[in-house]
Design an enzyme around this catalytic site. Structure first.
Site, PDB file in Angstrom:
ATOM      1  N   ARG A  74       0.853  -1.199   0.000  1.00  0.00           N
ATOM      2  CA  ARG A  74       0.000   0.000   0.000  1.00  0.00           C
ATOM      3  C   ARG A  74       0.884   1.243   0.000  1.00  0.00           C
ATOM      4  O   ARG A  74       1.811   1.354   0.806  1.00  0.00           O
ATOM      5  CB  ARG A  74      -0.892  -0.024   1.235  1.00  0.00           C
ATOM      6  CG  ARG A  74      -1.904   1.077   1.343  1.00  0.00           C
ATOM      7  CD  ARG A  74      -2.662   0.960   2.653  1.00  0.00           C
ATOM      8  NE  ARG A  74      -3.472  -0.247   2.710  1.00  0.00           N
ATOM      9  CZ  ARG A  74      -3.676  -0.943   3.834  1.00  0.00           C
ATOM     10  NH1 ARG A  74      -3.109  -0.574   4.966  1.00  0.00           N
ATOM     11  NH2 ARG A  74      -4.433  -2.013   3.818  1.00  0.00           N
ATOM     12  N   ARG A 144      -1.441   6.204   9.893  1.00  0.00           N
ATOM     13  CA  ARG A 144      -1.631   5.688   8.529  1.00  0.00           C
ATOM     14  C   ARG A 144      -1.765   6.835   7.516  1.00  0.00           C
ATOM     15  O   ARG A 144      -1.617   8.009   7.850  1.00  0.00           O
ATOM     16  CB  ARG A 144      -2.874   4.805   8.504  1.00  0.00           C
ATOM     17  CG  ARG A 144      -2.810   3.590   9.450  1.00  0.00           C
ATOM     18  CD  ARG A 144      -1.764   2.573   9.037  1.00  0.00           C
ATOM     19  NE  ARG A 144      -1.816   1.354   9.828  1.00  0.00           N
ATOM     20  CZ  ARG A 144      -2.583   0.297   9.585  1.00  0.00           C
ATOM     21  NH1 ARG A 144      -3.413   0.314   8.561  1.00  0.00           N
ATOM     22  NH2 ARG A 144      -2.533  -0.772  10.356  1.00  0.00           N
ATOM     23  N   LYS A 206      -2.884   0.836  15.243  1.00  0.00           N
ATOM     24  CA  LYS A 206      -2.888   1.780  14.130  1.00  0.00           C
ATOM     25  C   LYS A 206      -3.633   3.049  14.514  1.00  0.00           C
ATOM     26  O   LYS A 206      -4.509   3.049  15.387  1.00  0.00           O
ATOM     27  CB  LYS A 206      -3.521   1.142  12.893  1.00  0.00           C
ATOM     28  CG  LYS A 206      -4.968   0.716  13.067  1.00  0.00           C
ATOM     29  CD  LYS A 206      -5.441  -0.027  11.829  1.00  0.00           C
ATOM     30  CE  LYS A 206      -6.843  -0.608  12.031  1.00  0.00           C
ATOM     31  NZ  LYS A 206      -7.266  -1.401  10.862  1.00  0.00           N
ATOM     32  N   LYS A 208      -5.491   6.507  12.664  1.00  0.00           N
ATOM     33  CA  LYS A 208      -5.979   7.054  11.396  1.00  0.00           C
ATOM     34  C   LYS A 208      -6.319   8.532  11.551  1.00  0.00           C
ATOM     35  O   LYS A 208      -6.979   8.924  12.513  1.00  0.00           O
ATOM     36  CB  LYS A 208      -7.208   6.278  10.925  1.00  0.00           C
ATOM     37  CG  LYS A 208      -6.913   4.824  10.582  1.00  0.00           C
ATOM     38  CD  LYS A 208      -8.156   4.095  10.107  1.00  0.00           C
ATOM     39  CE  LYS A 208      -7.839   2.661   9.717  1.00  0.00           C
ATOM     40  NZ  LYS A 208      -9.046   1.927   9.257  1.00  0.00           N
ATOM     41  N   CYS A 426     -15.111  -3.848   0.868  1.00  0.00           N
ATOM     42  CA  CYS A 426     -13.682  -4.070   1.070  1.00  0.00           C
ATOM     43  C   CYS A 426     -13.218  -5.186   0.126  1.00  0.00           C
ATOM     44  O   CYS A 426     -14.016  -5.781  -0.597  1.00  0.00           O
ATOM     45  CB  CYS A 426     -13.402  -4.431   2.527  1.00  0.00           C
ATOM     46  SG  CYS A 426     -14.016  -6.062   3.007  1.00  0.00           S
ATOM     47  N   CYS A 432      -7.450 -11.413   1.374  1.00  0.00           N
ATOM     48  CA  CYS A 432      -7.378 -10.955   2.756  1.00  0.00           C
ATOM     49  C   CYS A 432      -7.389 -12.145   3.718  1.00  0.00           C
ATOM     50  O   CYS A 432      -8.327 -12.956   3.698  1.00  0.00           O
ATOM     51  CB  CYS A 432      -8.542 -10.023   3.083  1.00  0.00           C
ATOM     52  SG  CYS A 432      -8.519  -9.460   4.806  1.00  0.00           S
ATOM     53  N   CYS A 471     -15.457  -8.936   7.217  1.00  0.00           N
ATOM     54  CA  CYS A 471     -15.253  -9.337   8.609  1.00  0.00           C
ATOM     55  C   CYS A 471     -15.532  -8.131   9.487  1.00  0.00           C
ATOM     56  O   CYS A 471     -15.740  -7.020   8.971  1.00  0.00           O
ATOM     57  CB  CYS A 471     -13.825  -9.865   8.812  1.00  0.00           C
ATOM     58  SG  CYS A 471     -12.567  -8.565   8.916  1.00  0.00           S
ATOM     59  N   CYS A 475     -13.006  -2.523   7.408  1.00  0.00           N
ATOM     60  CA  CYS A 475     -12.373  -1.839   6.279  1.00  0.00           C
ATOM     61  C   CYS A 475     -13.393  -1.273   5.284  1.00  0.00           C
ATOM     62  O   CYS A 475     -13.126  -0.272   4.631  1.00  0.00           O
ATOM     63  CB  CYS A 475     -11.414  -2.784   5.568  1.00  0.00           C
ATOM     64  SG  CYS A 475     -10.029  -3.306   6.596  1.00  0.00           S
TER      65      CYS A 475
END
Length: 563
Positions: A74, A144, A206, A208, A426, A432, A471, A475
């Site tokens: 990414r 991120r 993470k 954001k 997603c 994934c 899931c 995302c």
């Protein structure tokens, strides 16, 4: 924060020599296509996730072969802006050096390559570097990719907001030289004192960050740990309202995890944005949960220590005092598909890219189309948080040529419905590793069925924010949708209702663990009622709340699971 045992990820980061680990050893290992031990996690800090093709996993196991290991890479692209010349080189790489030959636009306003084999990892990093790009900080326990509203109309406001997105991205990125040493053959430097902001063990999870320009909420402010709401006066950016502690991920069966709306801390002047960004991040760095990763995000830290305590600490570290928030209003989240004109006289073409997947098929050679546009376009490309692409800054005399090319390669499709434009998924299967149900591959056929329901009730001109995520990690941002589907198992989903068009309300579970036939039956019934019983301009989610079809989520820490 406590005497609880730290999670193993904390050991891993501490032992990694500032993210170096033994990645170079794994790169040289010809016996496996993957990364082993700690390196499996450490490559995430370099912008990559190890994946395999789950469609053929069992077949390879039967042949006594290891999974077909590749990485997803990414790119760091604050604000989603990329030059056409950069795009052309990256398109060549995707064509010749990935298993799938595609480029995936993401709702984190960047793009990723899927199916990069080990031998091609170092070359792609060197390619990125030659183009002035990198993948630092696009995964792992760091800040991120920084989002910024893709607003090509108010060009001066967008320009200023975009510049701040770049500054924040650079200020908060990892400082370790590990990236250059491993991927660019850089000189090895002393690993000590490399991370003055992120710290020696980086963040608990993470983080954001986004900048949003009302009235558009395309970045989904409540999906981020930190959002800056741009406040303009007479077309000029004057400051930001600061929102902290949003986030959508949860863990199936664990009611200590939940989506959360961000808390408004107040207004700051323009020149305080970097200090405040650093203060919020370092407070979360020092106060976040490092024992239980499920509860390590900023949203849980706010609930545990208290909003006022967290806010006071941010003011102390930033040496500022939050003022009362300035008024603003969100009116929608969708992209303006088609041509719009900016106040600077430039023109901008937003292209709808289904699920952000740029790939060539006999019917729709979308990837080649963007590559051809890159050859003639003199402005820039802007990836949107809705997985679409804007051909931005088109001069009047170039409009016809740009549109002809876009139509030639089926990048403009007049048959796409309003409903489809507001539907998102997603990646999920086959790449994934966390996927529990299909998402990107499920959406096209499912969307056609929803289109049929909308047409059945004479609603083809309307839309409902519909999102599918494979899931509970969020995302696909289903936890801010009017209709959200969250994967439970192959062919089965949890159905959530009650979000709104503006993205300022979390939906609630309506039916659990049901299949697509059951979902469509429910939607047929409810959309039929919406068509007959709604008030003027009332969105589907607002209708569901008003008619008591579902109760609103008022405080997700308390009532998300138990209304």
């Amino acid at each position: 924060m406590s005497n609880e045992k730290l999670s193993d990820n904390e050991r891993l980061k501490s032992d990694s020599e500032r993210l170096r680990g033994t990645i170079t050893d794994d790169l040289a290992n010809p016996l496996t296509g993957g990364f082993e031990g700690d390196n499996f996690q450490l490559i995430r800090f370099h912008g990559m996730y190890q994946q395999d093709d789950r469609d053929i996993r069992a077949q390879r196991a039967a042949q006594k072969l290891e999974p077909l290991h590749t990485v997803m890479l990414r790119v760091r692209l604050p604000g989603g802006i990329i030059r056409p010349d950069q795009w052309g080189a990256l398109d060549e790489f995707a064509t010749h050096h990935t298993l799938y030959g595609s480029i995936r636009l993401t709702n984190r306003q960047t793009f990723q390559f899927h199916g990069v084999l080990k031998d091609d990892i170092k070359p792609v990093h060197k390619l990125l570097n030659s183009l002035g790009l990198d993948s630092r900080g696009t995964a792992g326990d760091v800040n991120r990719n920084v989002l910024c509203t893709s607003n090509p109309i108010e060009s001066a406001l967008h320009h200023d907001a975009f510049e701040w997105a770049k500054i924040i991205s650079e200020h908060l990125r990892p400082r370790t030289n590990a990236y250059a040493e491993i991927w660019l053959d850089g000189e090895k430097l002393n690993a000590e004192n490399e991370e003055p902001i992120l710290g020696s063990t980086y963040l608990p999870r993470k983080f954001k960050t986004a900048i949003v320009i009302p009235p558009q909420n395309d970045v989904d402010v409540h999906a981020n740990d930190l959002s800056f709401v741009a406040i303009g006066e007479n077309g000029k950016l004057v400051g930001f309202n600061v929102l902290v502690g949003g986030g959508l991920a949860m863990t199936q069966g664990d009611e200590t995890t939940y989506p959360r709306m961000a808390t408004d801390f107040g207004f700051i002047a323009l020149n305080h944005i970097v200090r405040v960004a650093e203060a919020v991040l370092t407070t979360q760095r020092d106060w976040g949960n490092r024992s239980n990763r499920r509860n390590a995000k900023t949203k849980y830290t706010l609930e545990r220590v208290g909003i006022e305590s967290f806010k006071t600490e941010v003011e102390k570290r930033a040496e500022i005092a939050f003022a009362e928030s300035r008024p603003y209003q969100f009116t929608g989240r969708g992209d303006r598909i088609g041509w719009v004109s900016g106040i600077d006289g430039k023109h901008h073409l937003t292209l709808f890219i289904p699920s952000g997947r740029l790939i060539d098929t006999p019917e729709k050679p979308l990837k080649t189309g963007i590559a051809e546009l890159a050859k003639i376009h003199t402005g820039d490309f802007r990836i949107t948080p809705n997985q679409n692409m804007i051909i931005a800054g088109v001069d009047e005399e170039n409009i016809v040529a740009i549109e002809m090319l876009a139509r030639q390669y089926k990048l403009i499709d007049d048959s796409v419905t309003e409903q489809r434009k507001y539907s998102m998924a997603c990646v999920s299967f086959p790449t994934c590793p966390l996927a529990m149900a299909e998402a990107e591959r499920f959406l096209p056929e499912f969307a056609l069925s929803v289109d049929a329901i909308m047409a059945k009730y004479d609603l083809a001109h309307e839309h409902i924010i519909l999102r599918v995520t494979g899931c509970p990690n969020g995302c696909g941002r289903a936890m801010l949708a009017e209709i959200g589907l969250v994967g439970r198992a192959q062919g089965r989903y949890s159905l959530y209702l009650g979000g709104n068009r503006e993205g300022t309300r979390i939906p609630r579970l309506f039916r659990d663990n049901i299949n697509d036939v059951q979902i469509l039956a429910e939607l047929d019934r409810l959309i039929g009622r919406w068509a007959l019983e709604r008030e003027a301009d009332e969105g589907f989610g607002d209708f569901a709340i008003r008619q008591k079809i579902i109760k609103p989520v008022l405080n997700s820490a308390v009532d998300f699971y138990h209304a």
